[in-house]
Design an enzyme around this catalytic site. Sequence first.
Site, PDB file in Angstrom:
ATOM      1  CE  LYS A   9       8.907  73.729  24.205  1.00 35.44           C
ATOM      2  NZ  LYS A   9       7.617  74.120  24.734  1.00 35.44           N
ATOM      3  CE  LYS A  55       6.254  64.580  22.950  1.00 33.06           C
ATOM      4  NZ  LYS A  55       5.430  65.721  22.822  1.00 33.06           N
ATOM      5  CE  LYS A  67       3.337  69.967  15.660  1.00 33.63           C
ATOM      6  NZ  LYS A  67       2.842  71.192  16.276  1.00 33.63           N
TER       7      LYS A  67
HETATM    8  P1  TYM Z   1       1.663  70.741  20.799  1.00 33.14           P
HETATM    9  O1  TYM Z   1       1.512  71.708  19.702  1.00 33.14           O
HETATM   10  O2  TYM Z   1       3.006  70.233  21.128  1.00 33.14           O
HETATM   11  O3  TYM Z   1       0.755  69.485  20.558  1.00 33.14           O
HETATM   12  C1  TYM Z   1      -0.605  69.631  20.225  1.00 33.14           C
HETATM   13  C2  TYM Z   1      -1.449  68.548  20.843  1.00 33.14           C
HETATM   14  O4  TYM Z   1      -1.019  67.265  20.392  1.00 33.14           O
HETATM   15  C3  TYM Z   1      -0.751  66.430  21.501  1.00 33.14           C
HETATM   16  N1  TYM Z   1       0.361  65.521  21.169  1.00 33.14           N
HETATM   17  C4  TYM Z   1       0.320  64.205  21.402  1.00 33.14           C
HETATM   18  N2  TYM Z   1      -0.613  63.427  21.949  1.00 33.14           N
HETATM   19  C5  TYM Z   1      -0.351  62.106  22.037  1.00 33.14           C
HETATM   20  N3  TYM Z   1       0.799  61.543  21.587  1.00 33.14           N
HETATM   21  C6  TYM Z   1       1.779  62.297  21.035  1.00 33.14           C
HETATM   22  N4  TYM Z   1       2.880  61.735  20.583  1.00 33.14           N
HETATM   23  C7  TYM Z   1       1.569  63.699  20.931  1.00 33.14           C
HETATM   24  N5  TYM Z   1       2.309  64.728  20.445  1.00 33.14           N
HETATM   25  C8  TYM Z   1       1.544  65.841  20.606  1.00 33.14           C
HETATM   26  C9  TYM Z   1      -0.372  67.379  22.624  1.00 33.14           C
HETATM   27  O5  TYM Z   1      -0.560  66.772  23.878  1.00 33.14           O
HETATM   28  C10 TYM Z   1      -1.332  68.510  22.373  1.00 33.14           C
HETATM   29  O6  TYM Z   1      -2.595  68.228  22.921  1.00 33.14           O
HETATM   30  N6  TYM Z   1       1.275  73.700  24.773  1.00 33.14           N
HETATM   31  C11 TYM Z   1       0.513  73.027  23.742  1.00 33.14           C
HETATM   32  C12 TYM Z   1      -0.288  73.973  22.887  1.00 33.14           C
HETATM   33  C13 TYM Z   1      -1.207  74.847  23.662  1.00 33.14           C
HETATM   34  C14 TYM Z   1      -2.411  74.457  24.323  1.00 33.14           C
HETATM   35  C15 TYM Z   1      -2.923  75.646  24.915  1.00 33.14           C
HETATM   36  C16 TYM Z   1      -3.066  73.248  24.469  1.00 33.14           C
HETATM   37  C17 TYM Z   1      -1.035  76.176  23.869  1.00 33.14           C
HETATM   38  N7  TYM Z   1      -2.074  76.664  24.616  1.00 33.14           N
HETATM   39  C18 TYM Z   1      -4.093  75.631  25.670  1.00 33.14           C
HETATM   40  C19 TYM Z   1      -4.249  73.233  25.226  1.00 33.14           C
HETATM   41  C20 TYM Z   1      -4.743  74.401  25.815  1.00 33.14           C
HETATM   42  C21 TYM Z   1       1.501  72.307  22.851  1.00 33.14           C
HETATM   43  O7  TYM Z   1       2.645  72.640  22.751  1.00 33.14           O
HETATM   44  O8  TYM Z   1       0.968  71.318  22.126  1.00 33.14           O
END
Ligand code: TYM
Length: 333
Positions: free
Chosen positions: A111, A194, A197
């Site tokens: 980041k 992967k 967004k």
């Molecule tokens: P975020 O918002 O980037 O993504 C949300 C969830 O989607 C999954 N994900 C994927 N899984 C498989 N293949 C992909 N291409 C892919 N892109 C996204 C992510 O692994 C995630 O599960 N830090 C986290 C949000 C968060 C969180 C938490 C998650 C904040 N607090 C506590 C679990 C527990 C995040 O940025 O996810």
Amino acid sequence: MEKVLSGIRSTGQLHLGNYFGAVRNFVQLQHEKECYFFIANLHALTTHTDPQLLQKSVKDVLVEYIACGLNPDLSAIYIQSDVPEITELYTLLNMLAYKGELEKTASFKEKIKKHQENINAGLLTYPVLMAADILIHRAHKVPVGKDQEQHLEMARNFAVRFNHRYGTDFFPEPYAYNFTGKLVKVPGLDGNGKMGKSEGEGNAIYLRDSDQLITKKIRKAKTDSGPQHENSKKPEEIKNIFSLMELVSTPDTIQYFDETWNNCSIRYGDLKKQLATDMIQFISPIREKIVDLDSDENTLKKIAQQGAEKARISAKATLDGVKDLMGLKSIWK
Ligand code: TYM
């Protein structure tokens, strides 16, 4: 009963990676465990600063959660900032997090490269806030995609460190979870890495994409010039298309195209057409529910309020316990 928690940042609409890495598991687990699913609008603030866009994204994700099958009577569905106990626990956990380990986190390094103009302390302590999200409900299982594995390891470290420092077993150790037994990484359509967004245009298929847009994106997916000899290894971009097929197509379909790859008769046009058909069949019922819910403000408001109330009960119990253990309970009793 085991507790489950997970969240998604409100930084845009949900794509197939979010669905298969995370939401599909949420929907299944809500029938089996005590579940908490939230929208991480505070985490979104580390990189997305436009207030109007943030509000829109929170609502979009809430709609998408429900359209995918999350049931507010089974799970607590809430918005992170509606549960202030989380930020209080975040402050307390910051006392257990070392600068060195935070600076070494892969997502932080990534980041700061991307957001050189805004390297804020929230980015550095992102894993601490995430640990607070998880530990506030003393969750055991955290359904996430493969990219979150390191964050889970850090949450575990903070839990163990807390237990050790205060001589307690207050926090269970949380683990990343996918019901298939393996964390998933859904690939994008641009041939490498992967689905995400913030990747380039056309890399991700969103749950809100129209049939035409899905077809167009898949038609444009990167391919190569075709197999040069029988039973050759698939290059990354072709493997990715097959991986996407595995999510939405039948085993017979995959076997058919595998055979055509192996005997060099594969036609990428046919492969993509089939993938688009199966993808549309999978996404369009979800999209229809999204459209229905988008304007149902009353229902959405009720769900978020009910979710926050439920979450705050569990959160307060944890926070009270933590404060007692840390020596923060009132000294005037
Ligand atoms: P975020 O918002 O980037 O993504 C949300 C969830 O989607 C999954 N994900 C994927 N899984 C498989 N293949 C992909 N291409 C892919 N892109 C996204 C992510 O692994 C995630 O599960 N830090 C986290 C949000 C968060 C969180 C938490 C998650 C904040 N607090 C506590 C679990 C527990 C995040 O940025 O996810």
